[in-house]
Design a protein around this motif. Structure first.
Motif, short mmCIF file in Angstrom:
data_model
loop_
_atom_site.label_atom_id
_atom_site.label_comp_id
_atom_site.label_asym_id
_atom_site.label_seq_id
_atom_site.Cartn_x
_atom_site.Cartn_y
_atom_site.Cartn_z
N GLY A 252 -0.69 -10.82 2.29
CA GLY A 252 -1.24 -9.82 3.19
C GLY A 252 -1.41 -8.46 2.52
N SER A 253 -1.82 -7.49 3.33
CA SER A 253 -2.10 -6.14 2.85
C SER A 253 -1.41 -5.10 3.72
N LEU A 254 -1.12 -3.98 3.11
CA LEU A 254 -0.63 -2.80 3.82
C LEU A 254 -1.20 -1.57 3.14
N ARG A 255 -1.35 -0.50 3.91
CA ARG A 255 -1.78 0.77 3.34
C ARG A 255 -0.73 1.82 3.68
N LEU A 256 -0.10 2.36 2.64
CA LEU A 256 0.87 3.43 2.82
C LEU A 256 0.17 4.78 2.73
N SER A 257 0.67 5.72 3.51
CA SER A 257 0.19 7.10 3.45
C SER A 257 1.37 8.03 3.22
N CYS A 258 1.11 9.13 2.55
CA CYS A 258 2.13 10.17 2.35
C CYS A 258 1.47 11.51 2.64
N ALA A 259 1.88 12.14 3.72
CA ALA A 259 1.34 13.43 4.11
C ALA A 259 2.23 14.54 3.57
#
Length: 118
Positions: free
Chosen positions: A16-23
């Protein structure tokens, strides 16, 4: 005050896939090299991917090359990690890192858990 807030982690099946974000906030984001690190249970922290201030150059750990992609949006003060073809060995806490090259000032996020399991 300086903040790096990661999001997007979770439980995903192998492949599967995931998208991490860092604000980021509280510092001049565009002046910092941004990186993602990870730490699995019982192991040291390892570099996953890095991206230069303008986004013109990236680098990746050998174990994620061809599967993960780092990017950044300086207008949104955010760095991303797109993770595809996830494997159980990608299970770890993923940390966002900001480093200013000329004086090596460094900031860390609190981490987000990624678990790859069926």
């Amino acid at each position: 005050q300086v903040q790096l807030v990661e999001s997007g982690g979770g439980l995903v099946q192998p492949g599967g896939s995931l998208r991490l974000s860092c604000a980021a906030s509280g510092f001049t984001f565009s002046s910092y090299t941004m990186s993602w690190y990870r730490q699995a249970p019982g192991k040291g922290r390892e570099l996953v991917a890095g991206i230069t201030k303008t986004g013109g150059s990236t680098n990746y750990g050998d174990s994620v090359k061809g599967r993960f992609t780092i990017s950044r949006d300086n207008a949104k003060n955010t760095v991303y990690l797109q993770m595809n073809s996830l494997k159980p060995e990608d299970t770890a806490v993923y940390y966002c890192n900001a480093k200013r090259d000329y004086d090596r000032r460094t900031y860390w996020g609190q981490g987000t858990q990624v678990t790859v399991s069926s």
